[in-house]
Design an enzyme around this catalytic site. Structure first.
Site, PDB file in Angstrom:
ATOM      1  N   SER A 174      15.481  33.804  26.990  1.00 34.95           N
ATOM      2  CA  SER A 174      15.234  32.858  28.082  1.00 34.95           C
ATOM      3  C   SER A 174      13.823  32.908  28.649  1.00 34.95           C
ATOM      4  O   SER A 174      13.550  32.291  29.681  1.00 34.95           O
ATOM      5  CB  SER A 174      16.244  33.082  29.212  1.00 34.95           C
ATOM      6  OG  SER A 174      16.312  34.447  29.586  1.00 34.95           O
TER       7      SER A 174
ATOM      8  N   ASN B 244      16.354  44.043  22.672  1.00 36.97           N
ATOM      9  CA  ASN B 244      16.565  43.605  21.298  1.00 36.97           C
ATOM     10  C   ASN B 244      18.070  43.419  21.115  1.00 36.97           C
ATOM     11  O   ASN B 244      18.820  44.395  21.123  1.00 36.97           O
ATOM     12  CB  ASN B 244      16.025  44.649  20.323  1.00 36.97           C
ATOM     13  CG  ASN B 244      16.173  44.234  18.873  1.00 36.97           C
ATOM     14  OD1 ASN B 244      16.875  43.279  18.557  1.00 36.97           O
ATOM     15  ND2 ASN B 244      15.506  44.949  17.981  1.00 36.97           N
TER      16      ASN B 244
ATOM     17  N   ASN C 215      21.697  32.410  23.466  1.00 34.08           N
ATOM     18  CA  ASN C 215      20.719  31.426  23.001  1.00 34.08           C
ATOM     19  C   ASN C 215      19.718  31.995  21.999  1.00 34.08           C
ATOM     20  O   ASN C 215      19.196  31.257  21.161  1.00 34.08           O
ATOM     21  CB  ASN C 215      19.964  30.856  24.214  1.00 34.08           C
ATOM     22  CG  ASN C 215      18.712  30.123  23.837  1.00 34.08           C
ATOM     23  OD1 ASN C 215      18.757  28.997  23.348  1.00 34.08           O
ATOM     24  ND2 ASN C 215      17.553  30.759  24.042  1.00 34.08           N
TER      25      ASN C 215
ATOM     26  N   SER D 110      24.041  25.233  16.096  1.00 32.70           N
ATOM     27  CA  SER D 110      23.089  24.247  15.563  1.00 32.70           C
ATOM     28  C   SER D 110      23.843  23.278  14.663  1.00 32.70           C
ATOM     29  O   SER D 110      24.860  23.646  14.042  1.00 32.70           O
ATOM     30  CB  SER D 110      21.996  24.946  14.752  1.00 32.70           C
ATOM     31  OG  SER D 110      21.223  24.011  14.014  1.00 32.70           O
TER      32      SER D 110
ATOM     33  N   TYR E  56      20.273  30.678   7.990  1.00 30.38           N
ATOM     34  CA  TYR E  56      20.409  30.098   9.330  1.00 30.38           C
ATOM     35  C   TYR E  56      21.717  29.325   9.469  1.00 30.38           C
ATOM     36  O   TYR E  56      22.466  29.497  10.444  1.00 30.38           O
ATOM     37  CB  TYR E  56      19.216  29.186   9.606  1.00 30.38           C
ATOM     38  CG  TYR E  56      19.166  28.621  11.000  1.00 30.38           C
ATOM     39  CD1 TYR E  56      18.772  29.411  12.080  1.00 30.38           C
ATOM     40  CD2 TYR E  56      19.498  27.289  11.257  1.00 30.38           C
ATOM     41  CE1 TYR E  56      18.719  28.895  13.368  1.00 30.38           C
ATOM     42  CE2 TYR E  56      19.449  26.766  12.526  1.00 30.38           C
ATOM     43  CZ  TYR E  56      19.053  27.568  13.583  1.00 30.38           C
ATOM     44  OH  TYR E  56      19.004  27.053  14.860  1.00 30.38           O
TER      45      TYR E  56
END
Length: 253
Positions: free
Chosen positions: A16, A66, A93, A146, A159
């Site tokens: 963020s 991390n 996120n 996504s 991904y």
């Protein structure tokens, strides 16, 4: 708005310090939620936390973490518990890209993307789960997936797999903890303007734009406002859902 629906609540958004994650933190703060800014660099976290606190008048802290390191994540959870007493909203996120065609993809490119994009949400959600289940009006988890996880974009075996896995993870969390009042949903952004996408070659950006029926890229606010809705009482009967915010890119799926 005169009233702030999230007054007294606390939100943590991973990744963020900038981009979509920062936009999410700002929109939640605008409705009164205190913020835990969590990212990889402490100076970036501190800067963003300071700016959000000054702009929105909420309590903020910055934590360098991390998300694939369980010790880091557990330490972050302990600090949030000590500073705020609990957590109401968690937004997973943080994510990375390491695009390559399958035959050229290196094992480390696969591993690091799967770790950050899928193991990270697992570790973070697990660490904060007990706090979220104790949230007074029900905890919220929002996972940023996504449309690649739905479409399987070329060059994104790692991904797309990680984001598809995050959708499965979302549904399991929603099912396992619904009776505890915890709601868990996923958002699948399409082509969104960020620092990362702005750096792409013009020809690539034009092809991406053409793939969007609305004829334009999304803005970070298009994502952050859906997150804010999912954290609100208005979304109290929505869980285990996958919401596409993509300008119509995957109409029909």
């Amino acid at each position: 708005m005169s009233e702030k629906p999230f007054q007294g609540k606390t939100a943590l958004v991973t990744g963020s310090a900038r981009g979509i994650g920062r936009a999410i933190a700002e929109d939640l703060a605008a409705w009164g939620a205190n913020q835990v800014i969590l990212d990889v660099k402490q100076e970036d976290c501190d800067r963003t936390a300071k700016e959000i606190a000054e702009t929105y008048g909420v309590k903020t802290i910055g934590i360098a973490c991390n998300v694939i390191n369980s010790a880091d994540v557990d330490a972050a959870a302990e600090r949030v518990k000590n500073e705020f007493g609990g957590l109401d909203f968690l937004v997973n996120n943080a994510g990375i890209l390491r695009d390559n065609l399958l035959l050229r993809m290196k094992e480390e490119e696969w591993d690091v993307v799967m770790d950050v994009n899928l193991k990270g949400p697992f570790l973070v959600t697990k660490a904060f789960l007990s706090m979220l289940m104790k949230a007074k009006s029900g905890g919220r988890v929002v996972n940023i997936s996504s449309i690649s996880g739905l479409l399987g974009q070329a060059g994104q075996a790692n991904y797309a797999s990680s984001k598809s896995g995050l959708i499965g993870f979302t549904k399991v969390v929603a099912r396992e903890y619904a009776k505890k009042g915890l709601l868990c949903n996923a958002i699948c952004p399409g082509y969104v303007r960020t620092d990362l996408t702005d750096a792409l070659p013009d020809a690539v950006k034009e092809e991406l734009r053409k793939s969007v029926p609305l004829g334009r890229p999304g803005e970070v606010k298009d994502i952050s406002r859906v997150v804010r809705f999912l954290c609100s009482d208005d979304a109290g009967f929505i869980t285990g859902n996958v919401i596409r915010v993509d300008g119509g890119t995957v109409i029909g799926m």
